[in-house]
Write an enzyme that holds these catalytic residues in place. Structure first.
Site, PDB file in Angstrom:
ATOM      1  N   ALA A 247      11.251   4.947 -28.460  1.00 23.29           N
ATOM      2  CA  ALA A 247      11.098   6.279 -27.869  1.00 23.29           C
ATOM      3  C   ALA A 247      10.436   7.214 -28.867  1.00 23.29           C
ATOM      4  O   ALA A 247      10.718   7.148 -30.062  1.00 23.29           O
ATOM      5  CB  ALA A 247      12.451   6.850 -27.463  1.00 23.29           C
ATOM      6  N   ASP A 248       9.551   8.045 -28.359  1.00 24.75           N
ATOM      7  CA  ASP A 248       8.962   9.098 -29.181  1.00 24.75           C
ATOM      8  C   ASP A 248       9.709  10.412 -29.031  1.00 24.75           C
ATOM      9  O   ASP A 248       9.689  11.242 -29.931  1.00 24.75           O
ATOM     10  CB  ASP A 248       7.490   9.283 -28.812  1.00 24.75           C
ATOM     11  CG  ASP A 248       6.638   8.146 -29.350  1.00 24.75           C
ATOM     12  OD1 ASP A 248       6.014   8.339 -30.402  1.00 24.75           O
ATOM     13  OD2 ASP A 248       6.630   7.064 -28.749  1.00 24.75           O
TER      14      ASP A 248
END
Length: 353
Positions: A247-248
């Site tokens: 995930a960013d």
């Protein structure tokens, strides 16, 4: 075999593995200042939300080590904030750099208010804070790997070996070392519970085929590469047990921004009754953003779609849409969000911040 090392830092000297040259060449390039780091992040010579923050912060440490202490702590803090604000603009979707900047600015404020600390001592404290990120990230990643592997094995207790699908690159090349989603896979492999990893090509920038495949081959982890368009067929054909992605940025409600193509994998996993996990450090969770609708989505250059290297592969004149990320709704994250603090359902994050 030791995991790949993509970030090398020692006594004020910073080098990064130029990931644009992988898998053909393992070439390290020096980062002399914040401007070098900004360009390397923007050009995706370094990528992955944790690695972006680490390289950005270490580049500031490099600059500060060379800098004579300013006359006042206020002047020092203004300089640090200007440099950090600039670094945040390099890749706006990844929240780790933003949160790292906030933490450093908070430290600057505390040091300024502390009358027992002089300006030289304040500068040294800021440098130590920035340099500590590298070791801290590796420790967090190993904890993510252990928590994730334990949860997946528990939910698949009747199976001797597991088949895992992953997307984009979430390993040593995206972090300080070990990795997030790929760290979970490493932990499963170490526990002799991994049958096969299925990594997607991850178009249009091919982080899966260029980077994840490179790491898996390097460490002799059993793996198979599939094109993005083969994901549904692979889930059915190979009876995938879980999908694990990175995930960013994670919103407060658990909606998750990750590399484009993640959302469709979550939809497919739901359709095939496959557990879908997101692996990310708590530094990727943005509790200031209520849901995924508020996450800024970076749009990448059209040439990433129309060209392979310098060779045009799409019709000249065609319009392109090239978002770097998409948002997976929290309700599709059926396995949970794997962090260094444990594995949580999306709606369980807030009490642990």
């Amino acid at each position: 075999m030791a995991t790949l090392q993509a970030i090398k830092y020692n006594d004020g000297q910073l080098e990064i593995l130029d990931q644009l040259l992988l898998p053909e060449s393992c070439t390290f390039i020096p980062i002399w200042n914040v401007e070098d780091a900004w360009a390397a992040i923007r050009e995706m010579k370094v990528r992955g939300a944790p690695a972006i923050a680490i390289v950005g912060c270490l580049s500031l440490a490099v600059e500060l080590r060379k800098l004579a202490a300013p006359e006042t702590k206020e002047e020092l803090c203004r300089l640090v904030q200007e440099k950090l604000d600039y670094l945040v603009t390099s890749r706006p979707t990844a929240v780790n750099m933003h949160l790292a900047a906030e933490a450093c600015v908070k430290l600057c404020t505390q040091l300024t208010d502390n009358t027992s600390v002089n300006v030289a001592e304040a500068k040294d404290d800021i440098v130590k804070h920035l340099e500590a990120m590298l070791a801290n990230d590796i420790a967090d990643n190993r904890a993510i790997g252990e928590h994730g592997a334990s949860d997946i094995m528990k939910k698949n207790a009747t199976k001797d070996k597991l088949r895992i699908m992953t997307h984009c690159n979430t390993g040593s090349l995206a972090t300080a070392g070990y990795g997030t989603a790929l760290g979970v896979i490493r932990s499963l492999h170490t526990a002799s519970k991994l049958d096969q990893v299925y990594c997607t090509e991850t178009r249009p920038y091919n982080q899966g085929s260029r980077l994840t495949a490179f790491e898996l081959v390097y460490e002799k982890i059993p793996a198979t590469l599939v094109c993005d368009s083969m994901a549904a067929a692979a889930m059915k054909q190979f009876k995938i047990d879980a999908v694990i992605v990175g995930a960013d940025r994670v919103a407060a409600n658990g909606d998750t921004a990750n590399k484009i193509g993640t959302y469709q994998l979550a939809v497919l996993a739901k359709s095939h009754d496959i557990l879908f996990y997101v692996a990310a450090p708590f530094s990727s969770i943005d509790f200031q953003i209520p849901n995924g609708h508020s996450i800024p989505i970076e749009e990448r250059p059209h040439s990433e779609m129309t060209h392979t290297g310098s060779i045009r592969t799409a019709a000249a004149g065609i319009n392109c849409w090239n978002p770097g990320f998409d948002v997976t709704p929290a309700e599709l994250i059926t396995g949970g969000i794997i962090t260094e603090k444990g594995v949580f359902k999306p709606d369980q994050l807030a009490p642990h911040q």
